[in-house]
Enzyme design. Structure first.
Site, PDB file in Angstrom:
ATOM      1  N   ALA A 147       0.820  -1.216   0.000  1.00 36.02           N
ATOM      2  CA  ALA A 147       0.000   0.000   0.000  1.00 36.02           C
ATOM      3  C   ALA A 147       0.851   1.263   0.000  1.00 36.02           C
ATOM      4  CB  ALA A 147      -0.940  -0.004   1.204  1.00 36.02           C
ATOM      5  N   GLY A 148       2.075   1.138  -0.491  1.00 37.58           N
ATOM      6  CA  GLY A 148       2.920   2.320  -0.642  1.00 37.58           C
ATOM      7  C   GLY A 148       2.467   3.147  -1.829  1.00 37.58           C
ATOM      8  N   ARG A 164      13.822   2.261  -3.933  1.00 40.26           N
ATOM      9  CA  ARG A 164      15.222   2.658  -4.151  1.00 40.26           C
ATOM     10  C   ARG A 164      15.450   4.057  -3.599  1.00 40.26           C
ATOM     11  NH1 ARG A 164      18.282   3.060  -9.868  1.00 40.26           N
ATOM     12  NH2 ARG A 164      16.219   3.704 -10.515  1.00 40.26           N
ATOM     13  N   GLY A 170       1.708   0.978  -5.107  1.00 37.63           N
ATOM     14  CA  GLY A 170       0.536   0.129  -4.923  1.00 37.63           C
ATOM     15  C   GLY A 170      -0.741   0.928  -4.798  1.00 37.63           C
ATOM     16  N   ASP A 180      -1.393  -4.844   2.915  1.00 37.68           N
ATOM     17  CA  ASP A 180      -0.075  -4.423   3.363  1.00 37.68           C
ATOM     18  C   ASP A 180       0.147  -4.978   4.766  1.00 37.68           C
ATOM     19  OD1 ASP A 180       1.936  -1.929   2.363  1.00 37.68           O
ATOM     20  OD2 ASP A 180       2.082  -2.441   4.482  1.00 37.68           O
ATOM     21  N   ARG A 193      19.291  -0.753  -8.512  1.00 36.99           N
ATOM     22  CA  ARG A 193      18.251  -1.772  -8.344  1.00 36.99           C
ATOM     23  C   ARG A 193      18.849  -3.056  -7.768  1.00 36.99           C
ATOM     24  NH1 ARG A 193      16.350   1.034 -12.890  1.00 36.99           N
ATOM     25  NH2 ARG A 193      14.174   1.674 -12.719  1.00 36.99           N
ATOM     26  N   HIS A 228      15.191  -4.284 -16.970  1.00 33.91           N
ATOM     27  CA  HIS A 228      14.687  -3.007 -16.451  1.00 33.91           C
ATOM     28  C   HIS A 228      15.773  -2.373 -15.592  1.00 33.91           C
ATOM     29  CE1 HIS A 228      11.915   0.025 -15.211  1.00 33.91           C
ATOM     30  NE2 HIS A 228      11.867  -0.380 -13.950  1.00 33.91           N
TER      31      HIS A 228
END
Length: 326
Positions: A24-25, A96, A28, A47, A102, A189
């Protein structure tokens, strides 16, 4: 006036689709809100932090009279509430921070993705997984191995975001409508992604015919640095609007069976000369998840760059394998 319940045998015929968003950040929550606005499905936001998914979900739902969507949105800390999801978007993990690559995220986020995947599989064994957590190529590989799902039901979100950034930079450079711009980005990516100017067009015209080589190269370099550029500006976080919108575009193609061709992170078994790794390639997305991989004819330089990108992905996968999470 009274409201009376009318019993009907048809009232339970339609079962709405169900999308779970794990994490739920910022990414999200953005994905959950956009999916609800598009009325793709009923949304479950989960979450580990108590109160956060519940509060954000309630806030989203209270916007529905204004935004005019009928999708339900609930927040939870219990995976039982995610049961029988049709599609699950995994965004859980640490973001990050400045100075981090990454790759630095790998060991922490691999453990998180593995645990999330086990919980999801236990409650939604027939779902399709869309992985967003970084480092993406290794995290979607982790989800595949842990879930035991076939490859068409475990897909990574990367190329849609990378191509969107490239499209934005092209439109800004040429001062044209974003709706006229298309772009393709292959590979991992990260810093070794492979933008394809020959397949990037404005109203069907390749940008190589509209811009000098140095400007094309500058756009490609900025695309590869797109995520890091935002991290440097924000200083305490990473991108979330564009990543959230990108994974929802993939979710929409699957839920609505649109058969869209989008650049996604897919598990390759011989395509592009790659076997046993996830890599960004053009994919057809529909109700079956990953329904086809489109193989492009690459030049020697493009193939060399893709091979270099694969080497970086292979190193990440080797590191994930060493963690023995599956």
């Amino acid at each position: 006036m009274r409201w009376s319940d009318i019993k009907s045998s048809e009232s339970s015929v339609f079962t709405p689709k169900k999308i779970t968003v794990v994490g739920a950040g910022n990414v999200g929550a953005t994905a959950a809100f956009l999916a609800a606005q598009k009325e793709l499905a009923d949304i479950v936001l989960i979450d580990v932090v108590e109160g956060v998914p519940q509060g954000k979900a309630l806030d989203m739902y209270e916007s529905s009279p204004i935004q005019r969507f009928d999708s339900s949105v609930i927040g939870t800390n219990d995976y039982a509430d995610t049961a029988d999801s049709d599609l699950v978007i995994i965004t859980a993990g640490i973001a990050r921070k400045p100075g981090m690559s990454r790759n630095d995220l790998l060991s922490i986020n691999a453990g998180i993705v593995a645990e999330v995947t086990r919980n999801i599989v236990a409650h939604s064994p027939n779902c399709i997984l869309l992985v967003v957590t970084n480092p993406l190529d290794a995290m979607v590989y982790t989800a595949l191995k842990v879930s035991g799902f076939p490859k068409h039901r475990v897909i990574g979100m990367a190329g849609v975001l990378d191509a969107a950034r490239m499209r934005a930079f092209i439109a800004d450079e040429l001062q044209v409508s974003i709706n006229n711009v298309h772009a393709f980005v292959l590979g991992g990516h990260g810093d070794t992604m492979v933008p394809l100017p020959r397949y990037s067009t404005v109203a069907g015209i390749p940008i190589t015919e509209l811009l000098p080589d140095e400007r094309v190269q500058a756009i490609c370099e900025r695309t590869a640095d797109g995520g890091a550029e935002i991290v440097r500006l924000l200083k305490t976080g990473s991108a979330f609007y564009a990543p959230g919108a990108s994974v929802v575009q993939m979710a929409e193609a699957i839920i609505r069976d649109n058969k869209r061709i989008l650049p996604c992170c897919a598990y390759l078994e011989g395509e592009y000369g790659v076997d046993g790794y996830y890599l960004g390639v053009p994919c057809k997305l529909g109700a079956g998840g990953l329904e086809a991989i489109v193989e492009l004819d690459l030049t020697e330089d493009e193939q060399r760059d893709l091979s270099r990108s694969l080497e970086a992905v292979a190193e990440l996968v080797k590191a994930v394998d060493a963690l023995r999470l599956y």
